[in-house]
Design a protein around this motif. Structure first.
Motif, short mmCIF file in Angstrom:
data_model
loop_
_atom_site.label_atom_id
_atom_site.label_comp_id
_atom_site.label_asym_id
_atom_site.label_seq_id
_atom_site.Cartn_x
_atom_site.Cartn_y
_atom_site.Cartn_z
N THR A 178 0.85 -1.20 0.02
CA THR A 178 0.06 0.03 -0.02
C THR A 178 0.76 1.33 -0.15
O THR A 178 0.47 2.18 -0.57
CB THR A 178 -1.01 0.06 1.19
N ALA A 179 2.11 1.29 0.61
CA ALA A 179 2.84 2.26 0.67
C ALA A 179 3.23 2.61 -0.62
O ALA A 179 3.72 3.62 -1.19
CB ALA A 179 4.15 2.20 1.63
N GLN A 180 3.60 1.61 -1.46
CA GLN A 180 4.03 1.77 -2.80
C GLN A 180 2.79 2.43 -3.70
O GLN A 180 3.02 3.15 -4.56
CB GLN A 180 4.51 0.26 -3.41
N ASN A 181 1.69 1.90 -3.53
CA ASN A 181 0.54 2.68 -3.93
C ASN A 181 0.31 4.09 -3.92
O ASN A 181 -0.20 4.78 -4.75
CB ASN A 181 -0.90 1.70 -3.73
N LYS A 182 0.78 4.56 -2.90
CA LYS A 182 0.68 6.00 -2.25
C LYS A 182 2.04 6.66 -2.71
O LYS A 182 2.21 7.59 -2.18
CB LYS A 182 0.55 5.74 -0.74
N MET A 183 2.64 6.15 -3.49
CA MET A 183 3.94 6.58 -3.97
C MET A 183 4.97 7.04 -2.80
O MET A 183 5.82 7.82 -2.96
CB MET A 183 3.71 7.89 -4.86
N GLN A 184 5.06 6.01 -1.84
CA GLN A 184 6.10 6.30 -0.73
C GLN A 184 7.18 5.59 -0.99
O GLN A 184 8.41 5.68 -0.19
CB GLN A 184 5.49 5.89 0.70
N VAL A 185 7.42 4.48 -1.83
CA VAL A 185 8.51 3.40 -2.08
C VAL A 185 8.37 3.25 -3.35
O VAL A 185 7.32 2.82 -4.20
CB VAL A 185 8.36 2.55 -1.11
N ALA A 186 9.30 3.17 -4.31
CA ALA A 186 9.65 2.72 -5.42
C ALA A 186 9.70 1.43 -5.94
O ALA A 186 8.77 0.90 -6.94
CB ALA A 186 10.85 3.32 -6.17
N MET A 187 10.09 0.46 -5.15
CA MET A 187 10.48 -0.98 -5.51
C MET A 187 10.16 -1.91 -4.49
O MET A 187 10.35 -1.45 -3.32
CB MET A 187 11.72 -1.12 -6.27
N LEU A 188 9.42 -2.96 -4.65
CA LEU A 188 9.60 -4.45 -3.85
C LEU A 188 9.25 -5.73 -4.37
O LEU A 188 9.03 -5.71 -5.55
CB LEU A 188 8.54 -4.01 -2.82
N PRO A 189 9.84 -6.35 -3.80
CA PRO A 189 10.01 -7.92 -4.09
C PRO A 189 8.63 -8.49 -3.80
O PRO A 189 8.11 -8.48 -2.91
CB PRO A 189 11.10 -8.46 -3.58
N CYS A 190 7.89 -9.14 -4.94
CA CYS A 190 6.72 -9.92 -4.59
C CYS A 190 6.42 -10.83 -6.06
O CYS A 190 7.25 -11.10 -6.95
CB CYS A 190 5.85 -8.93 -4.72
N GLY A 191 5.40 -11.73 -6.10
CA GLY A 191 4.99 -12.39 -6.76
C GLY A 191 3.71 -11.96 -7.73
O GLY A 191 3.14 -10.89 -7.38
N THR A 236 -4.61 0.51 -5.34
CA THR A 236 -3.98 0.94 -6.50
C THR A 236 -4.67 1.98 -7.20
O THR A 236 -5.81 1.91 -7.74
CB THR A 236 -3.52 -0.28 -7.52
N PRO A 237 -3.91 3.22 -7.45
CA PRO A 237 -4.46 4.20 -8.56
C PRO A 237 -4.78 3.84 -10.02
O PRO A 237 -3.92 2.68 -10.38
CB PRO A 237 -3.24 5.12 -8.43
N GLU A 238 -5.60 4.29 -10.61
CA GLU A 238 -6.03 3.60 -11.75
C GLU A 238 -4.87 3.82 -12.88
O GLU A 238 -4.93 2.77 -13.59
CB GLU A 238 -7.30 4.58 -12.36
N ASP A 239 -4.13 4.66 -12.86
CA ASP A 239 -3.03 4.84 -13.71
C ASP A 239 -1.66 4.25 -13.29
O ASP A 239 -0.66 4.45 -13.77
CB ASP A 239 -2.89 6.42 -14.25
N PHE A 240 -1.73 3.46 -12.09
CA PHE A 240 -0.61 2.86 -11.59
C PHE A 240 0.32 2.23 -12.56
O PHE A 240 1.70 2.19 -12.58
CB PHE A 240 -0.82 2.22 -10.15
#
Length: 468
Positions: free
Chosen positions: A291-304, A315-319
């Motif tokens: 969610t922090a990434q969706n809020k533009m607080q962090v750029a990258m994270l590892p996930c699946g 997630t913002p519509e244009d994310f």
């Protein structure tokens, strides 16, 4: 860690009925003094009813995580009921699979179908060792739900059978093709002129650029669930040293965890932990960091590849979710740029000691129809292990990006199995990785700690060992 008495896995299994235990360390079994329930007498089998489903209820438990549970209630269960109207489906969901269902196995009355997923999934190795997993080989040889001339096995990616086999029996069905990588917002990268790094030096330079911009933190991971970070660490080590790095870890080979490629990878990620993590990462779970990434607080994270669906409400519509593979560490890496960790996940099992395992296998057969798998893919924006199920479907930007990465990787894909084979090793690796990333363990000590646990498991004759 506090000192705890050493007990064998068998003692742990047998003691499960006596004390409530949470987490993957808790194995699941029927106590020796508890008789297993008698299975339902199968009805007559036929091409339409290959397992002999009777009229007894079917109990289904879904992990309520990144994919939610609507796919079960709105897609899979209605499809099953279309053929078996007299079978009552008892639907349940939980975020705590082990905590909720471990006592059921211990008490001898497990449910038929379980989506054994999430941070606290049940120990597959222990379940197999104690005879709790239904042999699903008959499912593979059954006619597919859609076409009686096509066997179920012919619809599945071959890796599903390989990875789902325990003690020579196919018993775990990976339904989703998990595609791992570093996730980001294409819009954020485009707006800032940030480019995808293809070398580790370029990745660190990007982290430094983002940090100095003051706009957001460069990197985060699910601090409360450190397996999100040991995943890229292991993938990096295999990229450096080759696939045998992971095979040796799976096979409990001496010194596998402390091998040189593992040390290099641990050092690289420890540097990220020291310099570029979002503040407070260690205390946040996967949803909070995402969610922090969706809020533009962090750029990258590892996930699946479940990420996009898990975050659809924030997630913002244009994310424009996208992912990239791990960068090259050096020009002499054993595996090329684009190498990916991808393997079947969202693992479904049928309880061998449940009251109606025939219905459990038939439920999985319905799930593996192209319609069910395609509807699932569209609903939860991901790709299943059923071949061609997503063709002609409206697939999201993130899944499109991940699918392209898999296509680009070709044969350069990796997987590992130790974490599902040996629950205590998984617990140890998670705890140690958290300490590595916060500076509590140096890279060498980090790997030595995990190696010690691997050695304990290797030398414990009560634990069934698995090989790749």
């Amino acid at each position: 860690m506090p000192n705890t008495p050493q007990i064998s896995r068998r003692e742990l299994l047998r003691g499960a009925a006596l004390v409530p235990v949470a987490g993957a360390l808790a194995a699941c079994a029927t106590p020796a003094s508890q008789p297993a329930p008698s299975s339902a007498a199968p009805a007559a089998t036929s091409a339409a009813n290959p397992f002999g489903v009777g009229d007894k209820p079917l109990e289904v438990w879904i992990f309520d995580g990144g994919f939610g549970q609507a796919y079960a209630t709105d897609i899979h269960q209605p499809l099953f009921k279309s053929k078996y109207a007299n079978v009552e489906i008892k639907h349940n969901s939980t975020k705590e699979i082990t905590k909720v269902l471990q006592p059921r196995f211990a008490g001898g009355n497990p449910p038929e179908v379980i989506d054994n997923s999430g941070a606290n999934f049940m120990d597959f190795g222990a379940l197999s060792q104690d005879g709790q997993l239904q042999d699903l080989t008959p499912l593979l040889d059954a006619p597919s739900w859609d076409d009686p001339n096509v066997k179920v096995r012919d619809l599945l990616d071959p890796s599903v059978v390989e990875i789902g086999t325990y003690d020579g029996k196919f018993s775990v069905l990976g339904y989703v093709n998990y595609i791992h990588g570093i996730w980001y917002s294409q819009k954020v990268f485009d707006d800032n002129g940030w480019e995808i790094p293809k070398t580790w030096d370029a990745f660190l330079e990007l982290c430094e650029t983002i940090k100095k911009s003051g706009k957001m933190a460069p990197f985060t991971y699910a601090g409360k669930h450190p397996q999100y970070l040991y995943e890229p660490l292991l993938t990096m080590a295999a990229k450096i040293g080759g696939n045998d790095v992971l095979v040796n870890i799976d096979n409990l080979e001496d010194g596998a965890w402390t091998a040189e490629p593992m040390l290099t990878a641990a050092e690289k990620w420890a540097e990220v932990g020291a310099k570029y993590l979002m503040q407070g990462t260690a205390g946040l779970d996967h949803v909070q960091t995402q969610t922090a990434q969706n809020k533009m607080q962090v750029a990258m994270l590892p996930c699946g590849s479940w990420l996009e669906n898990e975050q659809k409400s924030t997630t913002p519509e244009d994310f424009a979710y996208a992912m990239f593979p791990l960068p090259d560490v050096t020009s002499s890496d054993a595996m090329p740029y684009g190498t990916l960790h991808t393997q079947p996940g969202e693992n479904f099992i049928v309880s061998a000691k449940s009251a109606h395992p025939q219905a459990g296998m038939e439920y999985l057969r319905a799930m593996l129809s192209k319609k069910a798998a395609g509807d699932f893919s569209e609903l939860v924006t991901t790709v299943t292990t059923v071949k061609g199920a997503s063709e002609g479907r409206d697939i999201s930007p993130g899944v499109t990006s991940a699918s392209k990465a898999v296509a680009d990787a070709g044969e350069n894909t990796l997987y590992y199995r130790w974490y599902t084979w040996y629950g205590p090793l998984n617990d140890e690796a998670k705890a140690a990785t958290g300490q590595l990333m916060t500076g509590g363990l140096k890279p060498k000590a980090y790997l030595e700690r995990i190696q010690k646990k691997a050695d304990e498991i290797k030398n414990d004759s009560s634990i069934t060992k698995y090989k790749r």
